[in-house]
Design an enzyme around this catalytic site. Structure first.
Site, PDB file in Angstrom:
ATOM      1  N   CYS A  23       0.833  -1.211   0.000  1.00  0.00           N
ATOM      2  CA  CYS A  23       0.000   0.000   0.000  1.00  0.00           C
ATOM      3  C   CYS A  23       0.868   1.261   0.000  1.00  0.00           C
ATOM      4  O   CYS A  23       1.613   1.499   0.952  1.00  0.00           O
ATOM      5  CB  CYS A  23      -0.892  -0.074   1.246  1.00  0.00           C
ATOM      6  SG  CYS A  23      -1.580   1.484   1.792  1.00  0.00           S
ATOM      7  N   CYS A  26       0.205   3.728   2.833  1.00  0.00           N
ATOM      8  CA  CYS A  26       0.728   3.173   4.099  1.00  0.00           C
ATOM      9  C   CYS A  26       2.219   3.483   4.231  1.00  0.00           C
ATOM     10  O   CYS A  26       2.696   3.850   5.307  1.00  0.00           O
ATOM     11  CB  CYS A  26       0.534   1.660   4.144  1.00  0.00           C
ATOM     12  SG  CYS A  26      -1.187   1.145   4.036  1.00  0.00           S
TER      13      CYS A  26
END
Length: 98
Positions: A23, A26
């Protein structure tokens, strides 16, 4: 080593960062999460949970997007936020619930 459920039973706030290695947002949040952890040291804990390695925890709290931040205290969800968020907001939410 304590389990996830033991961890969130803490009497002081525990901010959980549900993330995934694949991600992009993230990865962008990782340094912010570290700064938040440093800022609240002694008042709260900050824990990162990889949703791919801890699918049961992610399902238990219906994490559908990453990153998702959930603040726990005494096993209860006090606050949750899907997506990116700035350090000042995160620290403020933790301090408000300390």
């Amino acid at each position: 080593m304590e389990t996830f459920n033991q961890l969130i039973q803490s009497g002081s706030p525990v901010l959980v960062d549900f993330y995934a290695d694949w991600c992009g947002p993230c990865k962008a949040m990782a340094p912010v999460v570290k700064e938040v952890a440093d800022a609240v040291r002694g008042k709260a804990r900050v824990v990162k949970v990889n949703i791919d390695k801890n699918q049961a925890a992610a399902q238990q709290f219906q994490v559908q997007a990453v990153p998702t931040f959930i603040l726990f205290k005494n096993g209860k969800v006090l606050w949750r936020h899907p997506g990116m968020i700035d350090k000042t907001s995160l620290v403020g939410i933790i301090e408000k619930n300390s």
